[in-house]
Design an enzyme around this catalytic site. Sequence first.
Site, PDB file in Angstrom:
ATOM      1  N   THR A  48       0.821  -1.205   0.000  1.00 24.92           N
ATOM      2  CA  THR A  48       0.000   0.000   0.000  1.00 24.92           C
ATOM      3  C   THR A  48       0.860   1.263   0.000  1.00 24.92           C
ATOM      4  O   THR A  48       0.333   2.370  -0.110  1.00 24.92           O
ATOM      5  CB  THR A  48      -0.906   0.034   1.250  1.00 24.92           C
ATOM      6  OG1 THR A  48      -0.082  -0.016   2.423  1.00 24.92           O
ATOM      7  CG2 THR A  48      -1.866  -1.132   1.251  1.00 24.92           C
ATOM      8  N   HIS A  49       2.161   1.131   0.109  1.00 27.48           N
ATOM      9  CA  HIS A  49       3.083   2.264   0.170  1.00 27.48           C
ATOM     10  C   HIS A  49       3.045   3.051  -1.139  1.00 27.48           C
ATOM     11  O   HIS A  49       2.814   2.494  -2.219  1.00 27.48           O
ATOM     12  CB  HIS A  49       4.505   1.746   0.430  1.00 27.48           C
ATOM     13  CG  HIS A  49       5.487   2.808   0.789  1.00 27.48           C
ATOM     14  ND1 HIS A  49       6.145   3.571  -0.148  1.00 27.48           N
ATOM     15  CD2 HIS A  49       5.922   3.234   2.002  1.00 27.48           C
ATOM     16  CE1 HIS A  49       6.951   4.420   0.464  1.00 27.48           C
ATOM     17  NE2 HIS A  49       6.834   4.241   1.770  1.00 27.48           N
ATOM     18  N   LYS A  50       3.333   4.360  -1.032  1.00 28.12           N
ATOM     19  CA  LYS A  50       3.293   5.199  -2.219  1.00 28.12           C
ATOM     20  C   LYS A  50       4.395   4.882  -3.230  1.00 28.12           C
ATOM     21  O   LYS A  50       4.371   5.409  -4.341  1.00 28.12           O
ATOM     22  CB  LYS A  50       3.361   6.676  -1.831  1.00 28.12           C
ATOM     23  CG  LYS A  50       4.661   7.129  -1.185  1.00 28.12           C
ATOM     24  CD  LYS A  50       4.583   8.613  -0.851  1.00 28.12           C
ATOM     25  CE  LYS A  50       5.838   9.113  -0.154  1.00 28.12           C
ATOM     26  NZ  LYS A  50       5.767  10.566   0.139  1.00 28.12           N
TER      27      LYS A  50
END
Length: 214
Positions: A85-87
């Site tokens: 889910t990290h950018k």
Amino acid sequence: MADTDDLRFQNDQPRIHPSAQLKGVKLGKYAEVGERVILRDVTAGDFTYFERHSEGIYADIGRFCSIASNVRINALEHPMERLTTHKISYRPNEFFRYQGIDNAFRARRQAKRVNIGHDVWIGHGAVIMPAVKIGHGAVIGANAVVTRDVAPYTIVAGNPARLIRPRFSDDVTARLLQLEWWDWPSATIFEAIPDIQSLSIENFLAKWETRGAG
């Protein structure tokens, strides 16, 4: 005649604090943007104001809305279906050369605009999630997390936000929606203010339903 040519009115230009950050924003007359507010791709109607430290993106907001401090409109939706889910998955350009922004993910975010009606009050610290629609005259309680659409003239609160109660009876709500007072000329609103302050909602409607738009 423009409002600014009438001595009854203040300058009708939006008031924007120097620390605010705005990009792709359209503000109506008398709108106010407070300290350290961040807005991206947002429209806000006449008289709507944002208190300090609020943020909004991909949103259309009506007239006469009161947005308290630390509100988040259209909170970032992370891609939970991906490995991470990290950018790093949708903004890899912040970490690596030759890796551009994920335009498909950005388009997905842009498609989930928030729509806020007229005369909505959003309390301190509330969070409005993507694609939510909030009806005219609604009230969002402090620290609420709004994940579903909110009906006109209702009060919601909690995490996730739930209906607390309607503001008025069904009859009064229908009459208010028919009145559309937020579309009145500024001069008419100026004239109506003493009655807004002193009359019950039923008596105000009885007096102004046939004359407000004039």
